[in-house]
Scaffold this motif. Structure first.
Motif, PDB file in Angstrom:
ATOM      1  N   ILE A 150       0.865  -1.185   0.000  1.00 54.63           N
ATOM      2  CA  ILE A 150       0.000   0.000   0.000  1.00 54.63           C
ATOM      3  C   ILE A 150       0.903   1.236   0.000  1.00 54.63           C
ATOM      4  CG2 ILE A 150      -1.917   1.179   1.129  1.00 54.63           C
ATOM      5  CD1 ILE A 150      -2.515  -1.691   0.218  1.00 54.63           C
ATOM      6  N   GLY A 151       0.992   1.870  -1.161  1.00 54.28           N
ATOM      7  CA  GLY A 151       1.870   3.021  -1.323  1.00 54.28           C
ATOM      8  C   GLY A 151       3.171   2.612  -1.974  1.00 54.28           C
ATOM      9  N   THR A 152       3.437   3.131  -3.173  1.00 48.60           N
ATOM     10  CA  THR A 152       4.646   2.740  -3.903  1.00 48.60           C
ATOM     11  C   THR A 152       5.526   3.957  -4.179  1.00 48.60           C
ATOM     12  OG1 THR A 152       3.431   2.853  -6.001  1.00 48.60           O
ATOM     13  CG2 THR A 152       3.640   0.677  -4.939  1.00 48.60           C
ATOM     14  N   GLY A 153       5.707   4.776  -3.144  1.00 43.86           N
ATOM     15  CA  GLY A 153       6.722   5.816  -3.222  1.00 43.86           C
ATOM     16  C   GLY A 153       8.087   5.170  -3.127  1.00 43.86           C
ATOM     17  N   THR A 208      -2.472  10.677   6.246  1.00 41.38           N
ATOM     18  CA  THR A 208      -3.278  11.840   5.893  1.00 41.38           C
ATOM     19  C   THR A 208      -4.678  11.634   6.460  1.00 41.38           C
ATOM     20  OG1 THR A 208      -4.109  10.880   3.828  1.00 41.38           O
ATOM     21  CG2 THR A 208      -2.003  12.063   3.716  1.00 41.38           C
ATOM     22  N   ALA A 209      -5.526  12.606   6.262  1.00 40.83           N
ATOM     23  CA  ALA A 209      -6.915  12.464   6.709  1.00 40.83           C
ATOM     24  C   ALA A 209      -7.575  11.274   6.018  1.00 40.83           C
ATOM     25  CB  ALA A 209      -7.683  13.755   6.423  1.00 40.83           C
ATOM     26  N   GLN A 210      -7.157  11.011   4.781  1.00 40.99           N
ATOM     27  CA  GLN A 210      -7.759   9.914   4.017  1.00 40.99           C
ATOM     28  C   GLN A 210      -7.223   8.542   4.432  1.00 40.99           C
ATOM     29  OE1 GLN A 210      -6.556  12.826   2.478  1.00 40.99           O
ATOM     30  NE2 GLN A 210      -8.677  13.586   2.564  1.00 40.99           N
ATOM     31  N   THR A 211      -5.968   8.486   4.891  1.00 36.65           N
ATOM     32  CA  THR A 211      -5.377   7.188   5.234  1.00 36.65           C
ATOM     33  C   THR A 211      -5.422   6.892   6.737  1.00 36.65           C
ATOM     34  OG1 THR A 211      -3.147   8.139   5.415  1.00 36.65           O
ATOM     35  CG2 THR A 211      -3.824   7.291   3.256  1.00 36.65           C
ATOM     36  N   HIS A 212      -5.856   7.847   7.546  1.00 31.95           N
ATOM     37  CA  HIS A 212      -5.944   7.612   8.988  1.00 31.95           C
ATOM     38  C   HIS A 212      -6.859   6.417   9.264  1.00 31.95           C
ATOM     39  CE1 HIS A 212      -7.576   8.457  13.131  1.00 31.95           C
ATOM     40  NE2 HIS A 212      -6.273   8.486  13.335  1.00 31.95           N
ATOM     41  N   HIS A 213      -6.361   5.457  10.041  1.00 32.10           N
ATOM     42  CA  HIS A 213      -7.088   4.228  10.354  1.00 32.10           C
ATOM     43  C   HIS A 213      -7.532   3.504   9.076  1.00 32.10           C
ATOM     44  CE1 HIS A 213      -8.135   5.260  14.827  1.00 32.10           C
ATOM     45  NE2 HIS A 213      -6.837   5.080  14.599  1.00 32.10           N
ATOM     46  N   LEU A 214      -6.637   3.489   8.107  1.00 36.97           N
ATOM     47  CA  LEU A 214      -6.877   2.731   6.877  1.00 36.97           C
ATOM     48  C   LEU A 214      -7.185   1.273   7.194  1.00 36.97           C
ATOM     49  CD1 LEU A 214      -6.629   2.679   3.707  1.00 36.97           C
ATOM     50  CD2 LEU A 214      -4.240   2.024   4.063  1.00 36.97           C
ATOM     51  N   ILE A 215      -6.471   0.733   8.179  1.00 43.11           N
ATOM     52  CA  ILE A 215      -6.744  -0.631   8.648  1.00 43.11           C
ATOM     53  C   ILE A 215      -7.629  -0.519   9.872  1.00 43.11           C
ATOM     54  CG2 ILE A 215      -5.742  -2.778   9.472  1.00 43.11           C
ATOM     55  CD1 ILE A 215      -5.058  -2.068   6.546  1.00 43.11           C
ATOM     56  N   ASN A 216      -8.868  -0.970   9.710  1.00 42.96           N
ATOM     57  CA  ASN A 216      -9.866  -0.900  10.772  1.00 42.96           C
ATOM     58  C   ASN A 216     -10.744  -2.135  10.706  1.00 42.96           C
ATOM     59  OD1 ASN A 216     -12.029  -0.393   8.810  1.00 42.96           O
ATOM     60  ND2 ASN A 216     -11.087   1.620   8.578  1.00 42.96           N
ATOM     61  N   LYS A 217     -11.756  -2.194  11.532  1.00 41.33           N
ATOM     62  CA  LYS A 217     -12.586  -3.402  11.593  1.00 41.33           C
ATOM     63  C   LYS A 217     -13.251  -3.714  10.255  1.00 41.33           C
ATOM     64  CE  LYS A 217     -16.639  -0.986  13.483  1.00 41.33           C
ATOM     65  NZ  LYS A 217     -17.602  -0.942  14.609  1.00 41.33           N
ATOM     66  N   VAL A 227      -4.123 -13.144   7.879  1.00 38.89           N
ATOM     67  CA  VAL A 227      -3.271 -12.231   7.118  1.00 38.89           C
ATOM     68  C   VAL A 227      -2.105 -11.738   7.973  1.00 38.89           C
ATOM     69  CG1 VAL A 227      -4.608 -10.171   7.743  1.00 38.89           C
ATOM     70  CG2 VAL A 227      -3.307 -10.202   5.607  1.00 38.89           C
ATOM     71  N   THR A 228      -0.965 -11.533   7.336  1.00 42.57           N
ATOM     72  CA  THR A 228       0.176 -10.902   7.994  1.00 42.57           C
ATOM     73  C   THR A 228       0.140  -9.412   7.680  1.00 42.57           C
ATOM     74  OG1 THR A 228       1.559 -12.893   7.865  1.00 42.57           O
ATOM     75  CG2 THR A 228       2.697 -10.786   8.097  1.00 42.57           C
ATOM     76  N   LEU A 229       0.193  -8.588   8.715  1.00 39.03           N
ATOM     77  CA  LEU A 229       0.088  -7.142   8.555  1.00 39.03           C
ATOM     78  C   LEU A 229       1.368  -6.474   9.061  1.00 39.03           C
ATOM     79  CD1 LEU A 229      -1.674  -4.671   7.856  1.00 39.03           C
ATOM     80  CD2 LEU A 229      -2.622  -4.801  10.168  1.00 39.03           C
ATOM     81  N   ILE A 230       1.965  -5.644   8.213  1.00 35.64           N
ATOM     82  CA  ILE A 230       3.235  -4.987   8.531  1.00 35.64           C
ATOM     83  C   ILE A 230       3.077  -3.475   8.387  1.00 35.64           C
ATOM     84  CG2 ILE A 230       5.676  -4.781   7.930  1.00 35.64           C
ATOM     85  CD1 ILE A 230       4.944  -7.555   8.971  1.00 35.64           C
ATOM     86  N   ASN A 231       3.569  -2.732   9.380  1.00 37.88           N
ATOM     87  CA  ASN A 231       3.508  -1.272   9.293  1.00 37.88           C
ATOM     88  C   ASN A 231       4.834  -0.654   9.728  1.00 37.88           C
ATOM     89  OD1 ASN A 231       2.704   1.371   9.027  1.00 37.88           O
ATOM     90  ND2 ASN A 231       1.341   1.378  10.787  1.00 37.88           N
ATOM     91  N   THR A 232       5.549  -0.073   8.763  1.00 38.62           N
ATOM     92  CA  THR A 232       6.775   0.675   9.054  1.00 38.62           C
ATOM     93  C   THR A 232       6.616   2.129   8.615  1.00 38.62           C
ATOM     94  OG1 THR A 232       7.697  -0.037   6.933  1.00 38.62           O
ATOM     95  CG2 THR A 232       8.322  -1.317   8.879  1.00 38.62           C
ATOM     96  N   GLY A 236      -0.691   5.814  12.887  1.00 40.22           N
ATOM     97  CA  GLY A 236      -2.096   6.138  12.719  1.00 40.22           C
ATOM     98  C   GLY A 236      -2.773   5.466  11.549  1.00 40.22           C
ATOM     99  N   LEU A 237      -2.020   4.733  10.734  1.00 40.50           N
ATOM    100  CA  LEU A 237      -2.634   3.993   9.630  1.00 40.50           C
ATOM    101  C   LEU A 237      -3.458   2.816  10.137  1.00 40.50           C
ATOM    102  CD1 LEU A 237       0.371   3.856   7.113  1.00 40.50           C
ATOM    103  CD2 LEU A 237      -1.607   5.391   7.051  1.00 40.50           C
ATOM    104  N   ILE A 238      -3.159   2.369  11.359  1.00 33.44           N
ATOM    105  CA  ILE A 238      -3.855   1.206  11.929  1.00 33.44           C
ATOM    106  C   ILE A 238      -4.647   1.635  13.150  1.00 33.44           C
ATOM    107  CG2 ILE A 238      -3.559  -1.042  13.045  1.00 33.44           C
ATOM    108  CD1 ILE A 238      -1.061  -1.490  11.421  1.00 33.44           C
ATOM    109  N   ASN A 239      -5.906   1.238  13.190  1.00 37.41           N
ATOM    110  CA  ASN A 239      -6.713   1.401  14.393  1.00 37.41           C
ATOM    111  C   ASN A 239      -6.302   0.288  15.358  1.00 37.41           C
ATOM    112  OD1 ASN A 239      -8.877   0.964  16.330  1.00 37.41           O
ATOM    113  ND2 ASN A 239     -10.115   2.340  15.085  1.00 37.41           N
ATOM    114  N   THR A 240      -5.573   0.645  16.401  1.00 40.52           N
ATOM    115  CA  THR A 240      -4.980  -0.355  17.292  1.00 40.52           C
ATOM    116  C   THR A 240      -6.039  -1.214  17.964  1.00 40.52           C
ATOM    117  OG1 THR A 240      -3.168   1.200  17.719  1.00 40.52           O
ATOM    118  CG2 THR A 240      -3.349  -0.697  19.178  1.00 40.52           C
ATOM    119  N   LYS A 241      -7.116  -0.606  18.386  1.00 36.25           N
ATOM    120  CA  LYS A 241      -8.195  -1.355  19.047  1.00 36.25           C
ATOM    121  C   LYS A 241      -8.745  -2.424  18.115  1.00 36.25           C
ATOM    122  CE  LYS A 241     -12.694  -0.746  21.319  1.00 36.25           C
ATOM    123  NZ  LYS A 241     -13.744   0.249  21.698  1.00 36.25           N
TER     124      LYS A 241
END
Length: 330
Positions: A150-153, A208-217, A227-232, A236-241
């Motif tokens: 997700i994101g290819t910068g 960004t406002a659009q990607t905040h909590h991109l991963i949510n319920k 699924v294996t989920l990786i965030n580096t 804020g991209l992941i809703n921890t709860k």
């Protein structure tokens, strides 16, 4: 320029001092984070150098301006911690380090995947206790797995190439698909398709406002079980709860994070003698299939040297009054 350097860590100071020998800039290194109370330390300086967890709020920026600060250099790529409207209103020039070592972060993301997939972290602890049993250490091959990027910068691009090298099928989402990646086998799909089809999802997009909590319920519900989920990228991209719930219900098979949405008062500090009051990260650390590192993905000698070089370059341009190559446009 006289520069007030906030939130100093030893490895940063060493890197900057090594290159300052060939620079006309003078640095004052402060251990304190930059906030409304410490902003006054910038008085008598021409510029401020801050890090990703120094929040440049309207009040902090106003106090810096009152101290005579018209120039800020961020020694990081992200700038979601900066109130850009206040920067504009106050007439402050601000620059960043847009890319220092994409490979450092991309390689760390893959290191998290490898450690989780082969349970290396658990095996390391066992062997140190003279336990050579293999029970419970069965992992999975990366070869043939579908990896969603997700994101290819710059970082996402480097990670996609690494994943291809492992024989993975790489699919990706980006608002601006990378044509060079397409040519080497990366398939660009819409976001929902990438989430739905991936065995491994690695996040490399900005917060960004659009990607905040991109991963949510809701997004987790459509993803593959286990699924294996990786965030580096940004916590804020992941809703921890929701991630904790996903782990409890085995929707998430493995979670590897180098960032955390409430990391501000945790990461970069030694809290080994304290009781953590953050219940969510404490809960995450109870899962055997979760691997957390403390925002160290960027931390290589090469990356530190490049951060230093670009920061000094930004200061040179600010001092010269020329067009700023790495200015954050507001």
């Amino acid at each position: 320029m006289k520069v007030a350097f906030f939130n100093t860590k030893p490895y940063e100071q060493n890197s900057f001092e090594a290159q300052l020998k060939n620079s006309n800039h003078k640095f004052t290194f402060f251990e304190a984070k930059l906030d409304k109370e410490t902003a006054k330390l910038a008085e008598g300086h021409d510029a401020v150098c801050s890090f990703v967890n120094d929040h440049l709020t309207p009040l902090v920026l106003k106090r810096l301006k009152n101290c005579g600060i018209n120039n800020i250099v961020l020694r990081c790529a992200g700038f979601n911690q900066v109130d850009l409207q206040s920067v504009k209103e106050l007439g402050i020039k601000i620059c960043r380090v847009p890319a220092y070592s994409p490979e450092a972060v991309a390689e760390h993301a893959m290191a998290l995947i490898l450690a989780l997939s082969r349970k290396t972290h658990k095996a390391y602890n066992r062997v140190r206790e003279n336990n050579f049993s293999l029970a419970g250490l069965t992992g999975f091959n990366l070869h043939g797995k579908t990896v969603g990027v997700i994101g290819t910068g710059a970082i996402g691009k480097a990670f996609a190439k690494i994943a291809l090298g492992f024989g993975c099928e790489v699919i990706a989402f980006d608002l601006y698909p990378n044509e060079k990646l397409k040519k080497i086998g990366v398939k660009f799909l819409d976001l929902q398709e990438v989430l739905d089809k991936s065995d491994i999802v690695s996040l490399h997009c900005p917060l960004t406002a659009q990607t905040h909590h991109l991963i949510n319920k809701d997004s987790l519900a459509t993803m593959k079980d286990g699924v294996t989920l990786i965030n580096t990228s940004r916590g804020g991209l992941i809703n921890t709860k929701d991630a904790i719930s996903g782990l409890k219900h085995k929707k998430i098979g493995f979670l590897g994070i180098d960032v955390y949405e409430q990391e501000e008062n945790l990461f970069f500090e030694n809290l080994s003698e304290e009781i953590l009051m953050d219940e969510q990260i404490t809960r995450l650390m109870t899962f055997p299939n979760v691997l957390i590192t403390g925002h160290q993905a960027f931390l290589t000698h090469e990356a530190l040297a490049e951060i230093t070089r670009v920061t000094l370059f930004n200061l040179d341009q600010l001092e010269a009054g020329v067009s700023l190559e790495n200015e954050i446009k507001v």
